[in-house]
Design a protein around this motif. Structure first.
Motif, mmCIF file in Angstrom:
data_model
loop_
_atom_site.group_PDB
_atom_site.id
_atom_site.type_symbol
_atom_site.label_atom_id
_atom_site.label_comp_id
_atom_site.label_asym_id
_atom_site.label_seq_id
_atom_site.Cartn_x
_atom_site.Cartn_y
_atom_site.Cartn_z
ATOM 1 N N GLU A 156 0.811 -1.213 0.000
ATOM 2 C CA GLU A 156 0.000 0.000 0.000
ATOM 3 C C GLU A 156 0.846 1.266 0.000
ATOM 4 O OE1 GLU A 156 -2.741 -0.505 3.254
ATOM 5 O OE2 GLU A 156 -3.759 -2.172 2.251
ATOM 6 N N GLU A 157 0.185 2.404 -0.136
ATOM 7 C CA GLU A 157 0.857 3.696 -0.303
ATOM 8 C C GLU A 157 1.774 4.036 0.866
ATOM 9 O OE1 GLU A 157 -3.005 4.116 1.661
ATOM 10 O OE2 GLU A 157 -2.554 3.400 -0.340
ATOM 11 N N GLY A 158 2.941 4.571 0.519
ATOM 12 C CA GLY A 158 3.904 5.026 1.507
ATOM 13 C C GLY A 158 4.716 3.935 2.171
ATOM 14 N N ALA A 159 4.489 2.679 1.848
ATOM 15 C CA ALA A 159 5.258 1.585 2.461
ATOM 16 C C ALA A 159 6.694 1.614 1.943
ATOM 17 C CB ALA A 159 4.612 0.243 2.139
ATOM 18 N N ARG A 160 7.635 1.187 2.795
ATOM 19 C CA ARG A 160 9.044 1.154 2.413
ATOM 20 C C ARG A 160 9.582 -0.256 2.607
ATOM 21 N NH1 ARG A 160 12.236 3.544 6.357
ATOM 22 N NH2 ARG A 160 13.339 1.620 6.659
ATOM 23 N N ILE A 161 10.123 -0.823 1.542
ATOM 24 C CA ILE A 161 10.698 -2.160 1.583
ATOM 25 C C ILE A 161 12.204 -2.026 1.403
ATOM 26 C CG2 ILE A 161 10.639 -4.464 0.567
ATOM 27 C CD1 ILE A 161 7.907 -3.448 1.668
ATOM 28 N N ASP A 162 12.977 -2.521 2.366
ATOM 29 C CA ASP A 162 14.441 -2.465 2.275
ATOM 30 C C ASP A 162 14.962 -3.576 1.368
ATOM 31 O OD1 ASP A 162 14.446 -0.312 3.973
ATOM 32 O OD2 ASP A 162 15.096 -1.435 5.740
ATOM 33 N N PRO A 163 16.191 -3.440 0.881
ATOM 34 C CA PRO A 163 16.781 -4.496 0.042
ATOM 35 C C PRO A 163 16.885 -5.823 0.794
ATOM 36 C CG PRO A 163 18.073 -2.482 -0.087
ATOM 37 C CD PRO A 163 17.073 -2.284 1.007
ATOM 38 N N GLY A 164 16.795 -6.908 0.064
ATOM 39 C CA GLY A 164 16.961 -8.236 0.644
ATOM 40 C C GLY A 164 15.700 -8.831 1.244
ATOM 41 N N VAL A 165 14.576 -8.140 1.154
ATOM 42 C CA VAL A 165 13.314 -8.663 1.683
ATOM 43 C C VAL A 165 12.743 -9.661 0.680
ATOM 44 C CG1 VAL A 165 10.951 -8.073 2.347
ATOM 45 C CG2 VAL A 165 12.834 -6.592 3.019
ATOM 46 N N ARG A 166 12.260 -10.808 1.189
ATOM 47 C CA ARG A 166 11.660 -11.833 0.326
ATOM 48 C C ARG A 166 10.179 -11.948 0.630
ATOM 49 N NH1 ARG A 166 14.768 -17.342 0.150
ATOM 50 N NH2 ARG A 166 12.971 -17.717 -1.179
ATOM 51 N N PHE A 167 9.393 -12.044 -0.423
ATOM 52 C CA PHE A 167 7.956 -12.248 -0.310
ATOM 53 C C PHE A 167 7.649 -13.630 -0.857
ATOM 54 C CE2 PHE A 167 8.525 -7.685 -0.694
ATOM 55 C CZ PHE A 167 7.765 -7.223 0.368
ATOM 56 N N GLU A 168 7.266 -14.536 0.017
ATOM 57 C CA GLU A 168 6.915 -15.898 -0.394
ATOM 58 C C GLU A 168 5.404 -16.032 -0.332
ATOM 59 O OE1 GLU A 168 8.863 -18.168 -1.596
ATOM 60 O OE2 GLU A 168 10.772 -17.211 -1.183
ATOM 61 N N VAL B 76 -0.732 -21.450 -0.114
ATOM 62 C CA VAL B 76 -0.890 -20.273 -0.950
ATOM 63 C C VAL B 76 -1.571 -19.192 -0.131
ATOM 64 C CG1 VAL B 76 -1.929 -19.365 -3.064
ATOM 65 C CG2 VAL B 76 -1.169 -21.749 -2.972
ATOM 66 N N GLY B 77 -1.031 -17.977 -0.146
ATOM 67 C CA GLY B 77 -1.658 -16.893 0.595
ATOM 68 C C GLY B 77 -1.196 -15.537 0.114
ATOM 69 N N ARG B 78 -2.063 -14.573 0.228
ATOM 70 C CA ARG B 78 -1.741 -13.205 -0.164
ATOM 71 C C ARG B 78 -0.865 -12.564 0.908
ATOM 72 N NH1 ARG B 78 -3.830 -9.929 -3.776
ATOM 73 N NH2 ARG B 78 -3.946 -7.697 -3.482
ATOM 74 N N VAL B 79 0.113 -11.780 0.490
ATOM 75 C CA VAL B 79 0.975 -11.031 1.402
ATOM 76 C C VAL B 79 0.631 -9.553 1.244
ATOM 77 C CG1 VAL B 79 3.339 -10.379 1.963
ATOM 78 C CG2 VAL B 79 2.817 -12.734 1.320
ATOM 79 N N THR B 80 0.323 -8.897 2.370
ATOM 80 C CA THR B 80 -0.081 -7.494 2.339
ATOM 81 C C THR B 80 0.818 -6.677 3.262
ATOM 82 O OG1 THR B 80 -2.372 -8.132 1.964
ATOM 83 C CG2 THR B 80 -1.988 -5.894 2.739
ATOM 84 N N VAL B 81 1.311 -5.547 2.747
ATOM 85 C CA VAL B 81 2.075 -4.588 3.542
ATOM 86 C C VAL B 81 1.240 -3.317 3.581
ATOM 87 C CG1 VAL B 81 4.216 -3.274 3.747
ATOM 88 C CG2 VAL B 81 4.274 -5.599 2.829
ATOM 89 N N GLY B 82 0.847 -2.911 4.792
ATOM 90 C CA GLY B 82 -0.036 -1.766 4.965
ATOM 91 C C GLY B 82 0.615 -0.438 4.640
ATOM 92 N N SER B 83 -0.203 0.595 4.570
ATOM 93 C CA SER B 83 0.298 1.923 4.219
ATOM 94 C C SER B 83 1.267 2.442 5.275
ATOM 95 C CB SER B 83 -0.870 2.890 4.043
ATOM 96 O OG SER B 83 -1.590 3.005 5.233
ATOM 97 N N HIS C 14 -0.885 -1.128 9.093
ATOM 98 C CA HIS C 14 -0.641 0.276 8.773
ATOM 99 C C HIS C 14 0.388 0.855 9.748
ATOM 100 C CE1 HIS C 14 -1.549 4.488 8.004
ATOM 101 N NE2 HIS C 14 -1.875 4.638 9.270
ATOM 102 N N GLN C 15 1.423 1.498 9.249
ATOM 103 C CA GLN C 15 2.495 2.162 9.994
ATOM 104 C C GLN C 15 3.316 1.228 10.882
ATOM 105 O OE1 GLN C 15 0.793 5.565 12.025
ATOM 106 N NE2 GLN C 15 0.917 6.788 10.159
#
Length: 108
Positions: free
Chosen positions: A28-40, A51-58, A76-77
């Motif tokens: 979502e908007e304004g989220a920050r992902i650092d290098p080396g993060v894996r989304f499985e 199987v599942g959805r991965v969500t990162v809040g605003s 969120h935050q």
């Protein structure tokens, strides 16, 4: 975005971010992902496919080297430190995470 991931334009992601199945990822908007993060979004174990959805809040932040497993939902935050594993219990059968048992492998 071209592969189906739901990424907000204001989200900050590293250029080398790897996602196994982008259609199951939402950042979502304004989220920050650092290098080396894996989304499985899909994991395979003996006789099971999770199987599942991965969500990162605003405005959330995910630290370097963290791994988000199927069904992970960062609020969120929220601030996630480096090298953190976020996921759901394999026995969790919530609507966001489903386990599919293979028919051709013996049950353990």
């Amino acid at each position: 975005r071209a592969l189906g991931a739901d990424l907000a334009w204001s989200a900050t992601v590293p250029p080398d971010m790897f996602v196994r199945d982008p259609i199951l990822l939402r950042i979502e908007e304004g989220a920050r992902i650092d290098p080396g993060v894996r989304f499985e979004t899909v994991t395979y174990t003996i006789g099971r496919i999770n199987v599942g959805r991965v969500t990162v809040g605003s405005s959330a932040s995910i630290g370097h080297g963290s791994m988000l497993m199927p069904g992970a939902n960062v609020a969120h935050q929220a601030r996630v430190g480096p090298a953190v594993l976020i996921g759901t219990d394999e026995s969790d059968e919530s609507p966001r995470t489903r386990s599919y048992r293979s028919r051709n492998l013996p049950s353990l």
